[in-house]
Write a protein that holds these residues in place. Sequence first.
Motif, PDB file in Angstrom:
ATOM      1  N   LEU A  15       0.832  -1.199   0.000  1.00 52.36           N
ATOM      2  CA  LEU A  15       0.000   0.000   0.000  1.00 52.36           C
ATOM      3  C   LEU A  15       0.867   1.251   0.000  1.00 52.36           C
ATOM      4  CD1 LEU A  15      -2.377  -1.206   2.845  1.00 52.36           C
ATOM      5  CD2 LEU A  15      -2.798  -1.350   0.383  1.00 52.36           C
ATOM      6  N   ASP A  16       0.521   2.202  -0.837  1.00 50.43           N
ATOM      7  CA  ASP A  16       1.202   3.497  -0.870  1.00 50.43           C
ATOM      8  C   ASP A  16       0.669   4.336   0.282  1.00 50.43           C
ATOM      9  OD1 ASP A  16       2.926   5.388  -1.791  1.00 50.43           O
ATOM     10  OD2 ASP A  16       1.759   5.905  -3.578  1.00 50.43           O
ATOM     11  N   LEU A  17       1.544   4.786   1.183  1.00 55.55           N
ATOM     12  CA  LEU A  17       1.109   5.527   2.370  1.00 55.55           C
ATOM     13  C   LEU A  17       0.825   7.003   2.101  1.00 55.55           C
ATOM     14  CD1 LEU A  17       3.593   3.979   4.947  1.00 55.55           C
ATOM     15  CD2 LEU A  17       1.116   3.627   4.854  1.00 55.55           C
ATOM     16  N   GLY A  18       1.488   7.584   1.124  1.00 53.72           N
ATOM     17  CA  GLY A  18       1.335   9.025   0.904  1.00 53.72           C
ATOM     18  C   GLY A  18       2.245   9.849   1.805  1.00 53.72           C
ATOM     19  N   PHE A  19       3.108   9.186   2.565  1.00 52.53           N
ATOM     20  CA  PHE A  19       4.107   9.846   3.413  1.00 52.53           C
ATOM     21  C   PHE A  19       5.227   8.853   3.659  1.00 52.53           C
ATOM     22  CE2 PHE A  19       0.973   7.923   6.295  1.00 52.53           C
ATOM     23  CZ  PHE A  19       1.783   7.152   7.122  1.00 52.53           C
ATOM     24  N   ASP A  20       6.323   9.320   4.219  1.00 50.08           N
ATOM     25  CA  ASP A  20       7.453   8.456   4.554  1.00 50.08           C
ATOM     26  C   ASP A  20       7.362   8.076   6.027  1.00 50.08           C
ATOM     27  OD1 ASP A  20       9.945   7.279   5.127  1.00 50.08           O
ATOM     28  OD2 ASP A  20      10.965   8.543   3.656  1.00 50.08           O
ATOM     29  N   ALA A  21       7.160   6.784   6.287  1.00 52.60           N
ATOM     30  CA  ALA A  21       6.980   6.291   7.660  1.00 52.60           C
ATOM     31  C   ALA A  21       8.241   6.424   8.506  1.00 52.60           C
ATOM     32  CB  ALA A  21       6.539   4.826   7.625  1.00 52.60           C
ATOM     33  N   SER A  22       9.364   6.769   7.888  1.00 51.87           N
ATOM     34  CA  SER A  22      10.600   6.975   8.650  1.00 51.87           C
ATOM     35  C   SER A  22      10.769   8.427   9.088  1.00 51.87           C
ATOM     36  CB  SER A  22      11.822   6.530   7.842  1.00 51.87           C
ATOM     37  OG  SER A  22      12.062   7.394   6.744  1.00 51.87           O
ATOM     38  N   ASP A  23       9.917   9.333   8.595  1.00 54.84           N
ATOM     39  CA  ASP A  23      10.054  10.758   8.920  1.00 54.84           C
ATOM     40  C   ASP A  23       9.381  11.162  10.220  1.00 54.84           C
ATOM     41  OD1 ASP A  23      11.561  11.307   6.678  1.00 54.84           O
ATOM     42  OD2 ASP A  23       9.860  12.047   5.493  1.00 54.84           O
ATOM     43  N   ALA A  24       8.285  10.484  10.584  1.00 56.67           N
ATOM     44  CA  ALA A  24       7.517  10.906  11.754  1.00 56.67           C
ATOM     45  C   ALA A  24       6.746   9.710  12.320  1.00 56.67           C
ATOM     46  CB  ALA A  24       6.534  12.024  11.372  1.00 56.67           C
ATOM     47  N   PHE A  25       6.235   9.879  13.529  1.00 58.73           N
ATOM     48  CA  PHE A  25       5.417   8.842  14.151  1.00 58.73           C
ATOM     49  C   PHE A  25       4.032   8.821  13.517  1.00 58.73           C
ATOM     50  CE2 PHE A  25       8.591   9.316  17.422  1.00 58.73           C
ATOM     51  CZ  PHE A  25       8.730   8.020  17.919  1.00 58.73           C
ATOM     52  N   HIS A  26       3.516   7.600  13.321  1.00 58.00           N
ATOM     53  CA  HIS A  26       2.152   7.396  12.847  1.00 58.00           C
ATOM     54  C   HIS A  26       1.566   6.220  13.605  1.00 58.00           C
ATOM     55  CE1 HIS A  26       2.233  10.180   9.414  1.00 58.00           C
ATOM     56  NE2 HIS A  26       3.523   9.855   9.346  1.00 58.00           N
ATOM     57  N   ASP A  27       0.228   6.159  13.654  1.00 58.61           N
ATOM     58  CA  ASP A  27      -0.477   5.066  14.313  1.00 58.61           C
ATOM     59  C   ASP A  27      -0.840   4.011  13.276  1.00 58.61           C
ATOM     60  OD1 ASP A  27      -0.498   6.328  16.828  1.00 58.61           O
ATOM     61  OD2 ASP A  27      -2.316   7.440  16.323  1.00 58.61           O
ATOM     62  N   TYR A  28      -0.517   2.755  13.583  1.00 57.67           N
ATOM     63  CA  TYR A  28      -0.827   1.626  12.709  1.00 57.67           C
ATOM     64  C   TYR A  28      -1.657   0.647  13.517  1.00 57.67           C
ATOM     65  CZ  TYR A  28       2.978   3.784  10.199  1.00 57.67           C
ATOM     66  OH  TYR A  28       3.770   4.701   9.563  1.00 57.67           O
ATOM     67  N   ALA A  29      -2.693   0.083  12.884  1.00 60.41           N
ATOM     68  CA  ALA A  29      -3.585  -0.820  13.611  1.00 60.41           C
ATOM     69  C   ALA A  29      -4.043  -1.963  12.724  1.00 60.41           C
ATOM     70  CB  ALA A  29      -4.811  -0.054  14.129  1.00 60.41           C
ATOM     71  N   ILE A  30      -4.260  -3.102  13.381  1.00 55.97           N
ATOM     72  CA  ILE A  30      -4.888  -4.263  12.761  1.00 55.97           C
ATOM     73  C   ILE A  30      -6.191  -4.482  13.508  1.00 55.97           C
ATOM     74  CG2 ILE A  30      -4.742  -6.742  12.333  1.00 55.97           C
ATOM     75  CD1 ILE A  30      -1.637  -6.396  12.458  1.00 55.97           C
ATOM     76  N   ASP A  31      -7.302  -4.304  12.814  1.00 57.31           N
ATOM     77  CA  ASP A  31      -8.616  -4.542  13.398  1.00 57.31           C
ATOM     78  C   ASP A  31      -9.064  -5.921  12.923  1.00 57.31           C
ATOM     79  OD1 ASP A  31     -11.171  -4.529  14.412  1.00 57.31           O
ATOM     80  OD2 ASP A  31     -11.909  -2.943  13.077  1.00 57.31           O
ATOM     81  N   TRP A  32      -8.902  -6.921  13.784  1.00 58.49           N
ATOM     82  CA  TRP A  32      -9.145  -8.326  13.461  1.00 58.49           C
ATOM     83  C   TRP A  32     -10.501  -8.727  14.020  1.00 58.49           C
ATOM     84  CZ3 TRP A  32      -6.581 -12.524  16.860  1.00 58.49           C
ATOM     85  CH2 TRP A  32      -6.920 -13.800  16.418  1.00 58.49           C
ATOM     86  N   GLN A  33     -11.430  -9.035  13.134  1.00 58.15           N
ATOM     87  CA  GLN A  33     -12.775  -9.447  13.510  1.00 58.15           C
ATOM     88  C   GLN A  33     -13.041 -10.843  12.930  1.00 58.15           C
ATOM     89  OE1 GLN A  33     -14.720  -7.462  15.451  1.00 58.15           O
ATOM     90  NE2 GLN A  33     -13.108  -5.907  15.502  1.00 58.15           N
TER      91      GLN A  33
END
Length: 149
Positions: free
Chosen positions: A62-80
């Motif tokens: 997936l293309d994030l639209g930002f560089d994940a190494s530049d700043a903190f971001h929240d990542y989640a797995i919603d498993w149902q």
Amino acid sequence: MRVPHGRGLVTGLFLHRNGPRQEIDIEFLGRDTTRMLVNVFYNPGAAGTRLEHGYRGTPVILDLGFDASDAFHDYAIDWQLDGIRWQVDGVTVHERFLWDPTPIPDQPMELNVNLWSSESVEFAGPFDEKKLPAVLEVASLQAQNPADA
């Protein structure tokens, strides 16, 4: 999280179990930290079943639209029970539903975070030792059972 940048590095945030092996992944390949890889591994059977290979979902980058190494971001797995949703900064970026193309894992799993170097040039690129030391920064972790929400 803020992930390190560097060829050959892989950052993982994932749910996992062995016996039978089941897994739901978020991975960042250090050669291009503007993208995120998601995947599912599924083996059927009751707890303790010795199946460590089997159904593997099609990995999706997936293309994030930002560089994940530049700043903190929240990542989640919603498993149902009926599907999995991968989220970035509270927004669903990918969904997979039952048998599309992999069954949804149905056994208890543990939360893992890791940083490792891959020997697979095809997967992560040739390892760049000049990027060492590599640091994965984690500001917080949370695991929540939907029944407890």
